[in-house]
Design a protein around this motif. Structure first.
Motif, PDB file in Angstrom:
ATOM      1  N   GLY A 279      65.261  27.364  18.328  1.00 46.03           N
ATOM      2  CA  GLY A 279      63.962  26.997  18.880  1.00 46.03           C
ATOM      3  C   GLY A 279      63.174  28.215  19.317  1.00 46.03           C
ATOM      4  O   GLY A 279      63.482  29.348  18.958  1.00 46.03           O
ATOM      5  N   ASN A 280      62.141  27.976  20.108  1.00 50.31           N
ATOM      6  CA  ASN A 280      61.297  29.055  20.608  1.00 50.31           C
ATOM      7  C   ASN A 280      61.980  29.752  21.774  1.00 50.31           C
ATOM      8  O   ASN A 280      62.417  29.099  22.728  1.00 50.31           O
ATOM      9  CB  ASN A 280      59.940  28.514  21.051  1.00 50.31           C
ATOM     10  N   ARG A 281      62.037  31.073  21.703  1.00 47.60           N
ATOM     11  CA  ARG A 281      62.677  31.878  22.746  1.00 47.60           C
ATOM     12  C   ARG A 281      61.901  33.184  22.892  1.00 47.60           C
ATOM     13  O   ARG A 281      61.221  33.619  21.972  1.00 47.60           O
ATOM     14  CB  ARG A 281      64.126  32.249  22.370  1.00 47.60           C
ATOM     15  N   ILE A 282      62.032  33.824  24.037  1.00 41.92           N
ATOM     16  CA  ILE A 282      61.545  35.187  24.209  1.00 41.92           C
ATOM     17  C   ILE A 282      62.769  36.076  24.143  1.00 41.92           C
ATOM     18  O   ILE A 282      63.685  35.944  24.957  1.00 41.92           O
ATOM     19  CB  ILE A 282      60.799  35.361  25.543  1.00 41.92           C
ATOM     20  N   TRP A 283      62.776  36.958  23.146  1.00 44.20           N
ATOM     21  CA  TRP A 283      63.907  37.861  22.949  1.00 44.20           C
ATOM     22  C   TRP A 283      63.468  39.298  23.144  1.00 44.20           C
ATOM     23  O   TRP A 283      62.322  39.672  22.861  1.00 44.20           O
ATOM     24  CB  TRP A 283      64.496  37.693  21.548  1.00 44.20           C
ATOM     25  N   LYS A 284      64.392  40.103  23.609  1.00 43.74           N
ATOM     26  CA  LYS A 284      64.176  41.522  23.876  1.00 43.74           C
ATOM     27  C   LYS A 284      64.848  42.326  22.767  1.00 43.74           C
ATOM     28  O   LYS A 284      66.006  42.077  22.432  1.00 43.74           O
ATOM     29  CB  LYS A 284      64.800  41.855  25.233  1.00 43.74           C
ATOM     30  N   TYR A 285      64.101  43.293  22.211  1.00 45.35           N
ATOM     31  CA  TYR A 285      64.591  44.125  21.124  1.00 45.35           C
ATOM     32  C   TYR A 285      64.490  45.597  21.506  1.00 45.35           C
ATOM     33  O   TYR A 285      63.486  46.025  22.067  1.00 45.35           O
ATOM     34  CB  TYR A 285      63.753  43.919  19.855  1.00 45.35           C
TER      35      TYR A 285
ATOM     36  N   ARG B  35      55.109  42.291  24.761  1.00 48.21           N
ATOM     37  CA  ARG B  35      54.948  43.543  25.503  1.00 48.21           C
ATOM     38  C   ARG B  35      55.959  44.560  25.031  1.00 48.21           C
ATOM     39  O   ARG B  35      56.940  44.229  24.373  1.00 48.21           O
ATOM     40  CB  ARG B  35      55.066  43.331  27.003  1.00 48.21           C
ATOM     41  N   THR B  36      55.698  45.822  25.387  1.00 47.39           N
ATOM     42  CA  THR B  36      56.626  46.917  25.140  1.00 47.39           C
ATOM     43  C   THR B  36      56.766  47.687  26.440  1.00 47.39           C
ATOM     44  O   THR B  36      55.835  47.726  27.256  1.00 47.39           O
ATOM     45  CB  THR B  36      56.118  47.845  24.026  1.00 47.39           C
TER      46      THR B  36
ATOM     47  N   ALA C 154      59.445  39.708  22.377  1.00 45.88           N
ATOM     48  CA  ALA C 154      58.685  38.923  21.409  1.00 45.88           C
ATOM     49  C   ALA C 154      59.017  37.452  21.565  1.00 45.88           C
ATOM     50  O   ALA C 154      60.156  37.083  21.871  1.00 45.88           O
ATOM     51  CB  ALA C 154      59.006  39.383  19.986  1.00 45.88           C
ATOM     52  N   LEU C 155      58.004  36.628  21.359  1.00 47.84           N
ATOM     53  CA  LEU C 155      58.185  35.188  21.294  1.00 47.84           C
ATOM     54  C   LEU C 155      58.601  34.870  19.868  1.00 47.84           C
ATOM     55  O   LEU C 155      57.865  35.186  18.920  1.00 47.84           O
ATOM     56  CB  LEU C 155      56.881  34.475  21.652  1.00 47.84           C
ATOM     57  N   VAL C 156      59.782  34.309  19.707  1.00 54.34           N
ATOM     58  CA  VAL C 156      60.322  34.062  18.374  1.00 54.34           C
ATOM     59  C   VAL C 156      60.734  32.604  18.227  1.00 54.34           C
ATOM     60  O   VAL C 156      61.071  31.937  19.201  1.00 54.34           O
ATOM     61  CB  VAL C 156      61.546  34.972  18.074  1.00 54.34           C
TER      62      VAL C 156
ATOM     63  N   GLY D 182      51.214  47.758  22.201  1.00 51.37           N
ATOM     64  CA  GLY D 182      51.593  48.074  23.573  1.00 51.37           C
ATOM     65  C   GLY D 182      51.908  49.536  23.765  1.00 51.37           C
ATOM     66  O   GLY D 182      51.870  50.341  22.835  1.00 51.37           O
ATOM     67  N   MET D 183      52.219  49.860  25.012  1.00 54.29           N
ATOM     68  CA  MET D 183      52.548  51.222  25.415  1.00 54.29           C
ATOM     69  C   MET D 183      53.917  51.189  26.074  1.00 54.29           C
ATOM     70  O   MET D 183      54.272  50.226  26.736  1.00 54.29           O
ATOM     71  CB  MET D 183      51.489  51.722  26.402  1.00 54.29           C
ATOM     72  N   ALA D 184      54.666  52.246  25.862  1.00 49.72           N
ATOM     73  CA  ALA D 184      55.971  52.376  26.507  1.00 49.72           C
ATOM     74  C   ALA D 184      56.173  53.840  26.865  1.00 49.72           C
ATOM     75  O   ALA D 184      55.702  54.727  26.163  1.00 49.72           O
ATOM     76  CB  ALA D 184      57.085  51.896  25.573  1.00 49.72           C
ATOM     77  N   SER D 185      56.842  54.080  27.965  1.00 50.72           N
ATOM     78  CA  SER D 185      57.090  55.464  28.366  1.00 50.72           C
ATOM     79  C   SER D 185      58.591  55.723  28.417  1.00 50.72           C
ATOM     80  O   SER D 185      59.390  54.826  28.664  1.00 50.72           O
ATOM     81  CB  SER D 185      56.460  55.754  29.729  1.00 50.72           C
ATOM     82  N   ILE D 186      58.922  56.973  28.159  1.00 48.86           N
ATOM     83  CA  ILE D 186      60.313  57.409  28.223  1.00 48.86           C
ATOM     84  C   ILE D 186      60.310  58.810  28.809  1.00 48.86           C
ATOM     85  O   ILE D 186      59.354  59.572  28.627  1.00 48.86           O
ATOM     86  CB  ILE D 186      60.973  57.358  26.824  1.00 48.86           C
ATOM     87  N   TYR D 187      61.356  59.149  29.513  1.00 50.22           N
ATOM     88  CA  TYR D 187      61.432  60.454  30.152  1.00 50.22           C
ATOM     89  C   TYR D 187      62.269  61.387  29.282  1.00 50.22           C
ATOM     90  O   TYR D 187      63.465  61.177  29.097  1.00 50.22           O
ATOM     91  CB  TYR D 187      62.049  60.339  31.550  1.00 50.22           C
ATOM     92  N   ILE D 188      61.619  62.425  28.710  1.00 52.37           N
ATOM     93  CA  ILE D 188      62.296  63.465  27.942  1.00 52.37           C
ATOM     94  C   ILE D 188      61.767  64.789  28.484  1.00 52.37           C
ATOM     95  O   ILE D 188      60.739  65.277  28.042  1.00 52.37           O
ATOM     96  CB  ILE D 188      62.026  63.343  26.425  1.00 52.37           C
ATOM     97  N   GLN D 189      62.402  65.330  29.486  1.00 54.90           N
ATOM     98  CA  GLN D 189      61.993  66.514  30.235  1.00 54.90           C
ATOM     99  C   GLN D 189      60.693  66.289  31.003  1.00 54.90           C
ATOM    100  O   GLN D 189      60.378  67.026  31.907  1.00 54.90           O
ATOM    101  CB  GLN D 189      61.892  67.752  29.354  1.00 54.90           C
ATOM    102  N   ALA D 190      59.922  65.318  30.621  1.00 55.90           N
ATOM    103  CA  ALA D 190      58.721  64.868  31.311  1.00 55.90           C
ATOM    104  C   ALA D 190      58.446  63.459  30.788  1.00 55.90           C
ATOM    105  O   ALA D 190      58.989  63.055  29.754  1.00 55.90           O
ATOM    106  CB  ALA D 190      57.538  65.781  31.026  1.00 55.90           C
TER     107      ALA D 190
END
Length: 112
Positions: free
Chosen positions: A18-24, A44-45, A56-58, A89-97
């Protein structure tokens, strides 16, 4: 049909149909592809725990499809023609900054 990857996503915590929100988990890469159920709607990301994630809504009864994405840094080079891309969307990650990545999906056929 969808396959739940416990290595990337951990144990499944809800019913599988069925319909679910899954995280990838998204790769940390300028260009990448992801296998999502057909028609998945990206909600969202976000960067979390040193990784990049997409929710994602899947509909889990749908078959899978390959979708293509690009991530761009602020101030970085972008294609001249962005008509084949949709911002997701936008996503941030820390790599030395802290590194902010802006995620776009290819929405039209693009020669690879």
């Amino acid at each position: 049909m969808n396959k739940w990857d416990t290595k990337l996503r951990g144990p499944q915590m809800s019913g599988s149909t069925g319909n679910r929100i899954w995280k990838y988990q998204m790769p940390i890469s300028e260009q990448f592809e992801m296998v999502l159920p057909k028609g998945a709607q990206i909600l969202r990301t976000q960067g979390e725990g040193g990784y990049l994630w997409m929710w994602a809504l899947v509909n889990t009864t749908e078959g899978d499809e390959v979708r293509y994405f690009h991530s761009f840094k602020a101030g970085g080079e972008l294609p001249e023609d962005l008509s084949s891309f949709t911002y997701v969307g936008m996503a941030s990650i820390y790599i030395q900054a802290e590194l902010m990545l802006y995620i776009f999906e290819e929405t039209k056929d693009v020669v690879r």
